[in-house]
Structures are given as structure tokens and as C-alpha cells.
Enzyme design. Structure first.
Site, PDB file in Angstrom:
ATOM      1  N   LYS A 195       0.860  -1.189   0.000  1.00  0.00           N
ATOM      2  CA  LYS A 195       0.000   0.000   0.000  1.00  0.00           C
ATOM      3  C   LYS A 195       0.890   1.231   0.000  1.00  0.00           C
ATOM      4  O   LYS A 195       1.188   1.822   1.046  1.00  0.00           O
ATOM      5  CB  LYS A 195      -0.943   0.004   1.210  1.00  0.00           C
ATOM      6  CG  LYS A 195      -2.088   1.000   1.062  1.00  0.00           C
ATOM      7  CD  LYS A 195      -2.938   0.684  -0.154  1.00  0.00           C
ATOM      8  CE  LYS A 195      -4.072   1.661  -0.353  1.00  0.00           C
ATOM      9  NZ  LYS A 195      -4.844   1.395  -1.555  1.00  0.00           N
TER      10      LYS A 195
ATOM     11  N   SER B 212      -8.475  -0.304  -5.078  1.00  0.00           N
ATOM     12  CA  SER B 212      -8.685   0.153  -3.710  1.00  0.00           C
ATOM     13  C   SER B 212     -10.175   0.391  -3.489  1.00  0.00           C
ATOM     14  O   SER B 212     -10.963  -0.525  -3.604  1.00  0.00           O
ATOM     15  CB  SER B 212      -7.842   1.402  -3.414  1.00  0.00           C
ATOM     16  OG  SER B 212      -7.596   1.510  -2.021  1.00  0.00           O
TER      17      SER B 212
END
Length: 584
Positions: free
Chosen positions: A188, A383
């Protein structure tokens, strides 16, 4: 008395001027909203430009419409695909002239356009492409044409793909701005620009992987069209063999080196008209105004809901924004309409607010209980974009869609040193409880506060993964291994079970019709494109403002936009793509 006469005369003039202005504005807006009907002449050629940026839904430029310029009514991507399909059966359209002059679209969008052009060619009509300077993405679209021509003194970029990321950590250090960063998932990397000066090993590995896959699709599709193998094409790039237009011809990337007038002379021959005859070129925007696309027939409906842009909470009228309140209303409307038998949810988003994503996920999950929900992914569905997709009965993506990125993050900023050392500003205050000023930028966070924020991020990440586990019917351990914020291409996503099939919007609609057992249906689209006076004025204002900022900042506009995005993220848990990837 004289003063009173002058005052009344001035007041009357002001009233008359204002009335004329209002009437003129209303005429202007009326013309913008209801453009004049255009007629397509026989033996016409439809003109498409690779530089046109195709958003998911139709865009209206009222000023251009009022002035009679092209670009007043820019069709959305699927609308463009349908217009090309319509031109296949339009006897007045004999072929397509593809003007190759830059590219304003993502990989999956270009794939949709390319496939539409390929289907058009199969009808027996021609597609000619011409450009002065061809970039790789515009050439990718152009390679689907019968003939590809390059200006003899122009150029072609065929050097392979690269991705470049802007890092802000050094700037923040100099300004003494200290970000407090919380995230889940080793891949991430959304916060990397704030905490690193270069790519982490994990981010470099994932970017190398998906960039290689995008490049592989690029080479495979071009190779099939130009009858060249991918190893040969890669060799052209790796050895920098395409330096001059003559090189592009020598290595069979183009069919000839011609000027625009020479290409038009060939078009005249193709159209069987005289050497001096004027070619009836029809721009895509004019063809939009001239064509009434059929939305199908029958009482049964399929709802096509477009979700494009950043995901935010609440209500918003901004373009390219997925506002949770707005989408809850539209999804609920489709669910409660008994004539709507299936929903196709078109997602083109790198994510945004995790809470807003959860709210939209919830409404789609309720809809799935009463009718099929099919997701079609565009350039990005990552996401938060994947969050709102994962519950679907079936998910379609293009090979070069970027998806996954299952992870979350939060950012808080400590500006105390910046204000004190740079500006001489200090802060002080009182509070009634220990955490009353949690989130303030005026002081560093305490360890206890950091634990609270990290707990919130961890909890949100766990919820996100649980949605994927339930929606994709995957084992929790498998989801954890392919989550971690990792970005995947559409090809890899299918192999991992995050996506069901490769395909575009038409494929998703066909699947929805099959699952709903519909042989005939009417297509209804949301959000509804219905220009109003306020929307026209707001759109004009936004476009003028953006244009002025871009003109003033030039190449620095991307930096400005990234800083704005960082500022907007303060204090919110985000399910968002690492950043907007820039490919060269």
C-alpha cells in the site's frame, strides 16, 4: 433635481442592460442544452481523434455549442463505442479517418476504442489512420486501422513503457512539515511520496510486474494487427530502432509516409469522388448530434450505472466524483424499479474515502439480493474502486485494467514546526477531554493517539478484506496474500480470482441480459445526463478555473494537484490507489 434625473436614467440603463444580459444568457444556455440537429451527407467519413479524452459519460461544453464549434457535445466512452457500431450500419458513413495526434486516455479506454474500430473494419468499411507525431498510446489505437500513415518529417515514439513517481518527502522536510502515516499492507504505497524519497522494494516489484503485463498486451495487440511477433517489436524498442519516420516504414509499423493532402487524395479514391471534390468529414461530436442511438425495446430494463472518479462521502455536484449520497439514491432507484431486471455497474476509479466505499458497497449488496449486479471495470477499479466492485455476481475487466490495491491508509500532519519556525506562529488552548483535539495540526500526536488511528486503519482493512472474502468466495488466507495493497493488471486479477472474465462494457451487458434471462431490454443510464442552468454555469466555471491554473502552472500542474490531494486526505481513512500512475 438634475441629480435625480441622472440617477433614474442610470438606474433604468442598468435594469435594461441586466435584462438584456439575462435574456442573452438564457438563449445561450437554451442553445447549449438543446443543440441543433445535424444531418449526415451521403458518402461521408467519420473523424475520430486519438487526443480526445473520453470520460465514462457524455460531456457538454456549452460555450462550444453556442459558438458552433466542435467539442460542444463530447460523447462518453460507451456512447462512442455505440456510435462506431451505429456507423457500421449507416449507409452514409463509408469509413473512418483516425487523426493520430496525442492521447488523453488510459489503457483500458484505448482498448475499448481499439476493439470498436476492429469490429467496424470487419463490416467491410475502411479505417485510415494518419498522424504527424505518434506516441505509443495513440499508435496503439491507430494500429487497428487498415492503413497507418505517418508524416514524412514527423516522428514516432516506440521506446517501451516507463512509470515515474513524484516524491514530496524532501519538500516536506525542508518546510518542517511532519506527516504521521498509518497504513495496512506492505504494497500500500499511497503514502510513499510523503515518507520516502524513492520507491520501496515492494512497490518497485509490483510496478515492474503490472507495467510488464501492460506492455505485453500492448505488444501482443500491435503484433497481431501488424503481423509482427512480440519479440521483434520488443527488439525495436530495446534497440531504439525507430528514430525517423523512415524507420517506422522500414520495420512495418506504418504503411506509408504521406502528408495529410496525400492521405486525403487516397480517401477520395476510396470514396470514388473527383480529385478536387470536397470530402464530407463528420466529426464525432457532430455525428453524436446527428444520431439517435437506440436504447433497446421492451418493458424490461437493464440499468447501467457509471461510477467515475474519486469516491467521497455525502453529496457532490463535481464532475468525475463518486459521492456516496448521490450513488445510494441512483442504486436504490434502480433496485426499487421493478422493471429493472439487472444492474451493470461501470467502475473507473482509483478509490477514495473508505467509509463512502462501504456505504456504496452496502447499497449494491442490497441490490444484489433482488437482481443481478454485474461490474465492468475501466482504466482503474482499485482500492475503493475494487471495494465497491467486489460484491458483484460477476466482474469484467480489460487486460490492462489496474485493479486490486486492497489496503487502506490514513495521514495526519504535524505543522507546528512549520508555523513556528517558518512563520513565527504558535498555538495554545484548553480542552475538556484527553482526545478532544485529536487530529489537530498544531502539535505532534501522542503515542496513545497514534494507536487509536492505527486501530481504526486496521479495523477498516479487516472489513475491506472481509468484503472481498464474502463477495469473491475466497479463503481469508488467500485474500490476505493477494491484498496487502498490491495493484494487479486485469490479466493477473482473473488468475487470482479477483475478476471473473476479461471484456468490456458490451460483454458485461450481455452477461447481465443472460443472467436476467432477457432477450430484449431497454437500457437506462445513471447518473442521468440532464443539463440544467446551474450545471451548465458550474461546468463552465470549473473548466475555466482549471484551464487558467493549468496554463499558469504548466508542467507543475501535476505537483499542485498532488499537494491538493494530500491536503484533502488529512484525518480520513482512505481506500485509494497509491497515486495516479504516469506512464511514458
Amino acid at each position: 433635481m438634475r441629480f435625480l434625473k441622472v440617477f433614474l436614467a442610470s438606474l433604468l440603463a442598468l435594469i435594461v442592460f441586466t435584462a438584456i444580459g439575462i435574456i442573452t444568457l438564457m438563449v445561450f444556455i437554451g442553445k447549449a442544452i438543446t443543440p441543433e440537429k445535424v444531418t449526415v451527407a451521403p458518402n461521408s467519413v467519420l473523424v475520430l481523434e486519438t487526443s480526445q479524452a473520453y470520460e465514462e459519460q457524455q460531456q457538454i461544453n456549452p460555450l462550444a455549442q453556442f459558438l458552433g464549434d466542435d467539442g460542444g457535445n463530447i460523447p462518453g466512452l460507451f456512447q462512442t463505442v455505440r456510435l462506431i457500431e451505429n456507423a457500421t450500419d449507416d449507409d452514409n458513413i463509408k469509413g473512418i479517418y483516425l487523426k493520430v495526434n496525442g492521447n488523453g486516455n488510459g489503457f483500458a479506454t484505448n482498448e475499448e476504442l481499439r476493439l470498436a474500430l476492429t469490429r467496424f473494419r470487419k463490416s467491410g468499411k475502411f479505417v485510415y489512420a494518419y498522424g504527424e507525431v505518434m506516441g505509443q498510446q495513440d499508435y496503439y489505437v491507430a494500429s487497428s486501422a487498415d492503413k497507418v500513415y505517418l508524416n514524412p518529417k514527423g516522428g514516432m515514439d516506440f521506446n517501451g513503457f516507463s512509470s515515474q513517481i513524484l516524491f514530496l518527502k524532501g519538500t516536506l522536510d525542508r518546510l518542517e512539515i511532519k506527516p504521521e502515516i498509518f497504513y495496512c499492507g506492505k504494497f500500500k504505497s499511497a503514502t510513499e511520496p510523503l515518507r520516502e524519497t524513492k520507491m520501496t522494494d515492494a512497490n518497485r516489484a509490483q510496478t515492474t510486474q503490472f507495467l510488464g503485463e501492460l506492455y505485453g498486451t500492448f505488444l501482443t495487440d500491435i503484433g497481431a494487427a501488424r503481423k509482427l511477433d512480440t519479440a521483434t517489436l520488443h527488439g525495436y524498442a530495446n534497440q531504439a530502432l525507430i528514430q525517423e519516420p523512415a524507420d517506422a516504414l522500414k520495420y512495418k509499423l506504418v504503411d506509408g509516409l504521406k502528408y495529410d493532402d496525400e492521405v486525403q487524395a487516397e480517401l477520395r479514391s476510396k470514396l470514388n469522388i473527383g480529385a478536387d471534390a470536397k470530402i464530407s468529414f463528420v466529426s464525432l461530436t457532430k455525428y453524436t448530434d446527428a444520431t439517435t442511438l437506440s436504447d433497446g425495446s421492451g418493458d424490461s430494463k437493464i440499468a447501467l450505472i457509471y461510477a467515475e472518479g474519486d469516491i467521497v462521502s455525502g453529496d457532490s455536484q463535481r464532475d468525475r466524483t463518486i459521492a456516496s449520497d448521490n450513488y445510494v439514491r441512483d442504486i436504490r432507484k434502480a433496485r426499487e424499479d421493478n422493471k429493472v431486471k439487472a444492474v451493470v455497474f461501470r467502475v473507473n476509479s482509483g478509490g477514495g474515502s473508505a467509509l463512502a466505499s462501504e456505504v456504496i458497497w452496502r447499497e449494491l449488496s442490497l441490490t444484489k439480493k433482488v437482481k443481478p449486479v454485474i461490474v465492468s471495470m475501466g482504466d482503474y477499479a482499485a482500492s475503493g474502486g475494487y471495494y465497491i466492485s467486489c460484491m458483484a455476481d460477476s466482474i469484467f475487466a480489460q487486460p490492462n485494467t489496474l485493479t486490486g490495491s486492497i489496503g487502506v491508509f490514513g495521514v495526519m500532519f504535524n505543522l507546528s514546526d512549520f508555523f513556528n519556525h517558518k512563520l513565527g506562529v504558535t498555538f495554545d488552548g484548553v480542552k475538556t477531554a484527553e482526545y478532544a483535539d485529536l487530529g489537530t495540526t498544531a502539535r505532534p500526536m501522542t503515542d496513545a493517539e497514534k494507536r487509536l488511528i492505527q486501530n481504526g486503519v486496521d479495523s477498516t482493512y479487516a472489513t475491506f478484506k472481509s468484503r472481498v472474502v464474502a463477495g469473491r468466495k475466497l479463503d481469508a488466507a488467500i485474500v490476505d496474500s493477494i491484498a496487502q495493497g498490491h495493484v494487479w493488471s486485469g490479466v493477473q486479477a482473473v488468475k487470482l480470482g479477483l475478476v471473473d472474465r476479461l471484456g468490456g462494457i458490451n460483454d458485461a451487458l450481455a452477461s447481465a441480459a443472460k443472467v436476467a434471462k432477457l432477450s430484449n431490454y431497454t437500457l437506462v443510464e445513471y447518473p442521468e445526463v440532464k443539463p440544467s442552468v446551474s450545471k451548465v454555469l458550474r461546468s463552465m466555471g470549473n473548466k475555466v478555473q482549471t484551464s487558467m491554473v493549468k496554463k499558469e502552472l504548466g508542467e507543475n500542474y501535476d505537483i499542485y494537484q498532488q499537494i491538493k490531494d494530500v491536503k484533502a486526505q488529512h484525518g480520513q481513512i482512505q481506500a485509494k490507489m497509491p497515486f495516479e500512475y504516469k506512464f511514458y
